[in-house]
Each structure stands twice: as structure tokens, then as C-alpha cells.
Design an enzyme around this catalytic site. Structure first.
Site, short mmCIF file in Angstrom:
data_model
loop_
_atom_site.label_atom_id
_atom_site.label_comp_id
_atom_site.label_asym_id
_atom_site.label_seq_id
_atom_site.Cartn_x
_atom_site.Cartn_y
_atom_site.Cartn_z
N HIS A 1 1.59 -0.17 -4.90
CA HIS A 1 2.11 0.97 -5.66
C HIS A 1 2.81 0.50 -6.93
CE1 HIS A 1 1.30 3.10 -1.92
NE2 HIS A 1 1.59 4.24 -2.51
N HIS B 1 8.54 -2.51 1.41
CA HIS B 1 8.38 -3.83 0.80
C HIS B 1 9.74 -4.49 0.64
CE1 HIS B 1 4.12 -3.38 -0.31
NE2 HIS B 1 4.41 -2.12 -0.55
#
Length: 289
Positions: free
Chosen positions: A208, A250
Site C-alpha cells: 500500500h 506492517h
């Protein structure tokens, strides 16, 4: 003829030794003979008492006494596996990398305030997940294909064709790096993402974030926008990368490398820019009814 019994020094029993301190009259020789007989008839030393005497000896050393089983040598100690051994002299680079990794994991866990409904900012999790969908690759690919099919100008088709090339390049590079590195996602992450594939179980780098950096730089360079809209595009990319850590998807280093990779991906797209002059076949095929 009976043989004369002799003592341990070869003299006949019953005779006195001139050098002895006792005299025959006082029984000195008899005491010496009695002690000799006792020493010759003493049984073999007990192993247990031998070990005790050896341990009490002032010249005893570690490992010098025999085992109770006999003369078998002691078994060597079991070897510690290589991965469980402690490196007592690590290199400076190894110490630095381990310290950065520890800081990365600690900071990522502290910033994961939306990782679950019970987190400190758990009420903002639906908003963060909506922001997550805005940076997903599937909506961007479908939207680019739709706009490309509806475009009626050569300039618009050229820009959209290169945007499609950039998105495909991003998916390829991110999938390749994730498959090579195979870093697991944070332990506090919940795998409830929208439309995941096999490599999405890995964390490094953040797809992303790379897509947000790539698309934002692409838009700023090829679309004429007002200053407030340009600021909004930059804020969207930054907040999207931050939301990846807040959702627990993440670690911080995954997002940081994602920004760098997305920035460099646009440089590759700009260098390999597709146009009717460099790639005429693509534009001719797309313009055919």
C-alpha cells in the site's frame, strides 16, 4: 623339615631387629610382625572409600577420580545447537542491526493503536480500513482500465497507459521482494484485509505504501492540480503509510522502505515512458474497435 617363617624383611620370625626401637623382652618384634600380617591380609580397597580418600587428598584435581562403573571414560557434554549459542564477540554491524530491529519492533507495537477493537484507538479501526481500501491495488487497476476505455484523447490514453504500466510494475516488484524476504507480519496484526493473495502474508515491504508513493508522484507530475489538491495528495500518501502501522499490518521499516521503493518506481516508469513513438503497437491495438 619345616621352613622357618620369615618376616617382610627376610629375617626369621622370633628374632629381633637390632635397629628396631623395641626389644624382644618388651614385644617390639611381635608388634611389627602383627602389623605386617594385618597389612598383607587387608581386603581390597572399597571403591567408595577410595573416591572419598581421593577427594580428600590435597593433590586431588578435578576429574581425576575414577567413575563408579570402572575404567570407562566419561561421556562428552552434549553439543549446543549452533542457533542457540551466544556470540560473545559479535561484530559492530551485527549489534547495530539487532538494535535497529529491536527498536523497529518496539515502535511498531507502540504505534499499533488500531490493531484491534480493544486497542486504545480501536474505534477508528473502520475508518483506517476504509483508508486501506483506497490504497489497494485492485481498485486502482480497475479504475485505470475503466478510464482508459473511456478516454478519447491521445494524451489522456498515454498518461493512463503509463499509469497502468506503473501499477503492474509495482505489483510485480512488491510480490517479488516479499517472496524473497518473507518477513512475517507483526504478531498483533489481524488478517482481515480486503482481497489478499499468497504473498500478502508477508510484511516487507508495504505494498500500500509503495503504491501510494508511486501514484502520488505520478499524479503530481502529470496532472494539473491546484495547490490544495496537491497538498491533499501528499497527505493521503503519508496518512496511508502511517495507517499501515496503526492497523498493525506492517512494521515501521516496512513502510519506510515502501516509500523509498514507490519513489524509485516512478523513476523507472519515467525512464521507460510509453508513447506512440516508443511503443506504437500498444496504442494501435488499444485504438482498434
Amino acid at each position: 623339615m619345616q621352613s622357618t617363617r620369615r618376616n617382610t624383611e627376610g629375617r626369621p620370625l622370633g628374632t629381633c631387629d637390632p635397629s628396631s626401637s623395641g626389644s624382644p623382652a618388651h614385644g617390639g618384634g611381635s608388634r611389627f610382625e602383627f602389623q605386617s600380617l594385618l597389612s598383607s591380609r587387608a581386603p581390597a580397597a572399597d571403591p567408595t572409600s577410595a573416591r572419598l580418600r581421593a577427594s580428600e587428598s590435597p593433590v586431588h584435581r578435578r576429574g581425576s577420580f575414577p567413575l563408579a562403573g570402572g575404567g570407562s571414560s566419561p561421556a562428552p557434554p552434549p553439543q549446543v545447537p549452533e542457533e542457540d549459542r551466544i556470540d560473545l564477540n559479535p561484530s559492530f554491524l551485527g549489534i547495530a542491526l539487532r538494535s535497529l530491529l529491536a527498536i523497529d519492533l518496539w515502535l511498531s507495537k507502540k504505534l499499533g493503536v488500531c490493531a484491534g477493537e480493544s486497542s486504545s484507538w480501536g474505534s477508528m479501526r473502520p475508518l483506517m480500513k476504509l483508508l486501506e481500501i483506497s490504497g489497494h491495488g485492485i481498485p486502482w487497476l480497475l479504475g485505470t482500465l475503466y478510464c482508459l476505455s473511456r478516454s478519447d484523447s491521445w494524451a489522456g490514453r498515454e498518461v493512463l497507459m503509463n499509469l497502468l504500466f506503473a501499477l503492474l510494475l509495482d505489483l510485480l516488484l512488491v510480490s517479488l521482494i516479499k517472496g524473497l524476504v518473507r518477513r512475517r507480519r507483526p504478531a498483533h496484526n489481524q488478517m482481515d484485509m480486503f482481497f489478499t493473495v499468497s504473498v500478502d502474508k508477508y510484511s516487507f515491504p508495504s505494498g500500500h505504501t509503495t503504491r501510494a508513493a508511486l501514484v502520488s508522484r505520478f499524479i503530481l507530475n502529470h496532472l494539473v492540480l491546484a495547490i490544495p489538491l496537491r497538498v491533499l495528495v501528499v497527505l493521503w500518501a503519508f496518512i496511508l503509510g502511517l495507517s499501515r502501522v496503526m492497523l498493525g499490518r506492517h512494521n515501521v521499516t516496512d513502510v519506510a522502505f515502501g516509500f523509498f521503493l514507490g519513489y524509485m518506481q516512478y523513476s523507472i516508469v519515467d525512464y521507460c515512458w510509453l508513447s506512440p513513438h516508443t511503443a506504437p503497437v500498444l496504442f494501435v491495438l488499444w485504438n482498434q474497435p
